[in-house]
Motif scaffolding. Structure first.
Motif, PDB file in Angstrom:
ATOM      1  N   ILE A 187     -33.423 -28.277 -12.138  1.00 37.17           N
ATOM      2  CA  ILE A 187     -32.512 -28.890 -11.178  1.00 37.17           C
ATOM      3  C   ILE A 187     -32.149 -27.913 -10.059  1.00 37.17           C
ATOM      4  O   ILE A 187     -32.048 -28.299  -8.886  1.00 37.17           O
ATOM      5  N   LEU A 188     -31.971 -26.649 -10.377  1.00 34.74           N
ATOM      6  CA  LEU A 188     -31.672 -25.673  -9.339  1.00 34.74           C
ATOM      7  C   LEU A 188     -32.866 -25.473  -8.413  1.00 34.74           C
ATOM      8  O   LEU A 188     -32.697 -25.250  -7.205  1.00 34.74           O
ATOM      9  N   ILE A 189     -34.070 -25.542  -8.960  1.00 30.59           N
ATOM     10  CA  ILE A 189     -35.267 -25.476  -8.115  1.00 30.59           C
ATOM     11  C   ILE A 189     -35.276 -26.662  -7.156  1.00 30.59           C
ATOM     12  O   ILE A 189     -35.546 -26.524  -5.950  1.00 30.59           O
ATOM     13  N   LEU A 190     -34.960 -27.826  -7.686  1.00 32.17           N
ATOM     14  CA  LEU A 190     -34.906 -29.041  -6.867  1.00 32.17           C
ATOM     15  C   LEU A 190     -33.844 -28.898  -5.773  1.00 32.17           C
ATOM     16  O   LEU A 190     -34.091 -29.248  -4.603  1.00 32.17           O
ATOM     17  N   TYR A 191     -32.682 -28.386  -6.138  1.00 32.01           N
ATOM     18  CA  TYR A 191     -31.605 -28.186  -5.163  1.00 32.01           C
ATOM     19  C   TYR A 191     -32.054 -27.223  -4.070  1.00 32.01           C
ATOM     20  O   TYR A 191     -31.785 -27.454  -2.877  1.00 32.01           O
ATOM     21  N   GLY A 192     -32.717 -26.150  -4.459  1.00 32.47           N
ATOM     22  CA  GLY A 192     -33.178 -25.180  -3.469  1.00 32.47           C
ATOM     23  C   GLY A 192     -34.153 -25.786  -2.474  1.00 32.47           C
ATOM     24  O   GLY A 192     -34.089 -25.510  -1.272  1.00 32.47           O
ATOM     25  N   VAL A 193     -35.070 -26.622  -2.970  1.00 34.07           N
ATOM     26  CA  VAL A 193     -36.033 -27.286  -2.081  1.00 34.07           C
ATOM     27  C   VAL A 193     -35.321 -28.246  -1.141  1.00 34.07           C
ATOM     28  O   VAL A 193     -35.620 -28.318   0.058  1.00 34.07           O
ATOM     29  N   LEU A 194     -34.365 -29.002  -1.662  1.00 35.86           N
ATOM     30  CA  LEU A 194     -33.671 -30.015  -0.863  1.00 35.86           C
ATOM     31  C   LEU A 194     -32.796 -29.412   0.230  1.00 35.86           C
ATOM     32  O   LEU A 194     -32.680 -29.968   1.327  1.00 35.86           O
ATOM     33  N   THR A 195     -32.181 -28.265  -0.056  1.00 41.57           N
ATOM     34  CA  THR A 195     -31.191 -27.702   0.868  1.00 41.57           C
ATOM     35  C   THR A 195     -31.670 -26.454   1.595  1.00 41.57           C
ATOM     36  O   THR A 195     -30.954 -25.932   2.448  1.00 41.57           O
ATOM     37  N   GLY A 196     -32.865 -25.965   1.253  1.00 41.03           N
ATOM     38  CA  GLY A 196     -33.349 -24.743   1.885  1.00 41.03           C
ATOM     39  C   GLY A 196     -32.671 -23.488   1.384  1.00 41.03           C
ATOM     40  O   GLY A 196     -32.751 -22.433   2.026  1.00 41.03           O
ATOM     41  N   THR A 197     -32.011 -23.571   0.239  1.00 39.96           N
ATOM     42  CA  THR A 197     -31.350 -22.405  -0.359  1.00 39.96           C
ATOM     43  C   THR A 197     -32.363 -21.603  -1.160  1.00 39.96           C
ATOM     44  O   THR A 197     -33.268 -22.173  -1.773  1.00 39.96           O
ATOM     45  N   SER A 198     -32.234 -20.288  -1.163  1.00 38.85           N
ATOM     46  CA  SER A 198     -33.152 -19.426  -1.913  1.00 38.85           C
ATOM     47  C   SER A 198     -33.154 -19.802  -3.391  1.00 38.85           C
ATOM     48  O   SER A 198     -32.101 -19.758  -4.046  1.00 38.85           O
ATOM     49  N   ILE A 199     -34.318 -20.170  -3.913  1.00 36.18           N
ATOM     50  CA  ILE A 199     -34.403 -20.559  -5.320  1.00 36.18           C
ATOM     51  C   ILE A 199     -34.162 -19.355  -6.219  1.00 36.18           C
ATOM     52  O   ILE A 199     -33.455 -19.440  -7.229  1.00 36.18           O
ATOM     53  N   GLY A 200     -34.746 -18.214  -5.857  1.00 40.62           N
ATOM     54  CA  GLY A 200     -34.506 -17.010  -6.634  1.00 40.62           C
ATOM     55  C   GLY A 200     -33.027 -16.657  -6.681  1.00 40.62           C
ATOM     56  O   GLY A 200     -32.496 -16.302  -7.729  1.00 40.62           O
ATOM     57  N   GLY A 201     -32.359 -16.783  -5.538  1.00 40.89           N
ATOM     58  CA  GLY A 201     -30.927 -16.516  -5.497  1.00 40.89           C
ATOM     59  C   GLY A 201     -30.132 -17.464  -6.370  1.00 40.89           C
ATOM     60  O   GLY A 201     -29.194 -17.057  -7.057  1.00 40.89           O
ATOM     61  N   LEU A 202     -30.514 -18.748  -6.362  1.00 36.92           N
ATOM     62  CA  LEU A 202     -29.823 -19.732  -7.201  1.00 36.92           C
ATOM     63  C   LEU A 202     -29.994 -19.425  -8.680  1.00 36.92           C
ATOM     64  O   LEU A 202     -29.040 -19.530  -9.468  1.00 36.92           O
ATOM     65  N   LEU A 203     -31.212 -19.049  -9.090  1.00 41.47           N
ATOM     66  CA  LEU A 203     -31.467 -18.769 -10.498  1.00 41.47           C
ATOM     67  C   LEU A 203     -30.685 -17.546 -10.962  1.00 41.47           C
ATOM     68  O   LEU A 203     -30.178 -17.509 -12.093  1.00 41.47           O
ATOM     69  N   VAL A 204     -30.583 -16.550 -10.094  1.00 41.98           N
ATOM     70  CA  VAL A 204     -29.782 -15.366 -10.430  1.00 41.98           C
ATOM     71  C   VAL A 204     -28.291 -15.724 -10.435  1.00 41.98           C
ATOM     72  O   VAL A 204     -27.531 -15.302 -11.315  1.00 41.98           O
ATOM     73  N   ALA A 205     -27.868 -16.530  -9.458  1.00 37.44           N
ATOM     74  CA  ALA A 205     -26.457 -16.917  -9.369  1.00 37.44           C
ATOM     75  C   ALA A 205     -25.995 -17.714 -10.573  1.00 37.44           C
ATOM     76  O   ALA A 205     -24.800 -17.723 -10.898  1.00 37.44           O
ATOM     77  N   ALA A 206     -26.926 -18.388 -11.254  1.00 33.34           N
ATOM     78  CA  ALA A 206     -26.564 -19.228 -12.397  1.00 33.34           C
ATOM     79  C   ALA A 206     -26.279 -18.428 -13.662  1.00 33.34           C
ATOM     80  O   ALA A 206     -25.738 -18.980 -14.626  1.00 33.34           O
TER      81      ALA A 206
END
Length: 428
Positions: free
Chosen positions: A156-175
């Motif tokens: 889901i975080l990968i999906l969010y990153g694609v949809l919003t242009g947010t860094s996927i790596g950053g999201l995974l670390v932030a989680a």
């Protein structure tokens, strides 16, 4: 007129039980035909193809495949044994073991449904056998299964990153910190419920040799999330490349270390990963023309203007956004809800003061509550099927976990450092 056709046709199809992907696809086609867009039907095909054409989406099947390989290699049982050594002697300790197992397995599978199914198939019978109410065992499994969406391999975080242009790596670390925080909150909740109902605990301590043997056996599996996050933080690999490393690592561990992964199971593991990916990609593809029409008709801009026009404080704006997410999360699964709402609500949340990674984690967690909330909660269906009990029996035990989840979301909103500190520390 155009927006009315799109929304009304989508809502009608959804209410009569049409799958969400086809709801968006048919609504978009009907809007092209009836509305005033002046677009050819070929445009719909072009937008649909474009929706699935993102290299970062390749991480989804790879992470799912890695999780399938690990599960077939005997991962879940090993994690459970180690968790039981740590928490088993506490009152209601198997509830804590359930959460701990879900936390680790969710960090490997990246999927709430996979997490709930794998952990539930082992933990629910084990807890029932040791005197826990089966409904409680199912409830804690349904709630802790959401940890799969707040982990180092979250689909889901990968999906969010694609949809919003947010860094996927950053999201995974932030989680990482929120995942641990939510797991700790669920453990405390399980302990409080166990004390109140005087649930049993394991009275027989394991020998040090047994603990060491089980810990050593689980170590290769426990290292997998570290491999994923380490490769991203160290700049060695992108999230997509890290997912490929996870597949290779899972295969080698299952074949060479655990020796419980027969080669004939590779096909079934790949088929399960592809089936789940197919659903996600179909939704992503057909959501693209749907979202494009909403954007062109300025629905996100008008929604933002409407909320801004209420002249509320930023906190009230954030609460309104979260309430809308929660209401939609009652009826839609995470992927479709995120695809529909993220383009509309993310700019509003950012304008109200939320930080980029904080927004992604808060949105995911808020929608995730719907996974163990009737009437559509996917995790509830999974545990009811495993435990052979009805939804109402489970729902009564879920109330403390709903409260705990709301507390967690409030904490994530109030303290941005829970989500922003770690990515900024490592520069991702």
């Amino acid at each position: 007129m155009t927006v009315a056709v799109l929304i009304l046709s989508f809502s009608f199809l959804l209410l009569i039980g049409v799958p969400i992907a086809w709801c968006m696809g048919v609504a978009s086609l009907l809007t092209i035909y009836v509305g005033h867009l002046g677009l050819p039907f070929a445009w719909f095909a072009q937008q649909t193809v474009r929706g699935a054409d993102a290299i970062t989406l390749a991480a989804i099947p790879l992470f799912l495949f890695a999780g399938e390989l690990m599960n077939r290699g005997g991962l879940t049982a090993r994690i459970m044994r180690v968790a039981e050594h740590v928490f088993g002697r506490i009152i209601g300790g198997l509830g804590l073991v359930n959460v701990a197992t879900a936390l680790v397995y969710g960090g490997i599978s990246g999927s709430a449904t996979a997490d709930t199914g794998a952990v539930g198939s082992i933990m629910i019978p084990a807890m029932a056998e040791r005197g826990y109410p089966k409904a409680f065992a199912a409830a804690v499994t349904a709630a802790s299964g959401t940890l799969g969406i707040i982990g180092p391999q979250s689909v889901i975080l990968i999906l969010y990153g694609v949809l919003t242009g947010t860094s996927i790596g950053g999201l995974l670390v932030a989680a990482l910190i929120p995942g641990l925080f939510i797991a700790a909150t669920f453990m405390i909740t399980s302990y409080v419920v166990a004390r109140r109902h005087n649930f049993p605990r394991n009275e027989t301590p394991a020998s040090w040799s047994e603990i060491g043997k089980d810990a050593l056996g689980a170590l290769p599996a426990l290292l997998m999330p570290a491999l994923v996050l380490g490769s991203i933080i160290g700049g060695i690999a992108t999230a997509t490349e890290a997912s490929a490393l996870a597949v290779v690592y899972s295969f080698l561990v299952g074949i060479l270390v655990y020796r419980e992964l027969p080669l004939r199971s590779l096909y079934s593991a790949a088929a399960a990963a592809v089936a789940t990916t197919g659903v996600i990609m179909m939704i992503m593809a057909l959501a693209t023309p749907f979202g494009w029409i909403l954007t062109v008709e300025q629905v996100p801009a008008n929604a933002a203007a409407w909320i801004t026009g209420l002249h509320t404080t930023p906190l009230v704006t954030i609460i309104l956004v979260l309430v809308l997410l929660k209401v939609v999360g009652f009826w839609l699964d995470l992927g479709p809800a995120l695809i529909i709402l993220a383009p509309i609500l993310v700019p509003i949340a950012l304008a109200a003061g939320l930080m980029p990674y904080q927004t992604g984690i808060v949105f995911t967690m808020t929608l995730g509550i719907g996974l163990f909330t009737p009437p559509i909660g996917t995790n509830i269906f999974v545990v009811c099927n495993v435990a052979k009990i009805d939804m109402w029996s489970v729902s009564k035990w879920l109330v403390p976990y709903w409260i705990a989840s709301v507390v967690c979301v409030a904490a994530l909103v109030a303290f941005p450092s829970l989500t922003e500190w770690l990515p900024h520390l490592f520069g991702v």
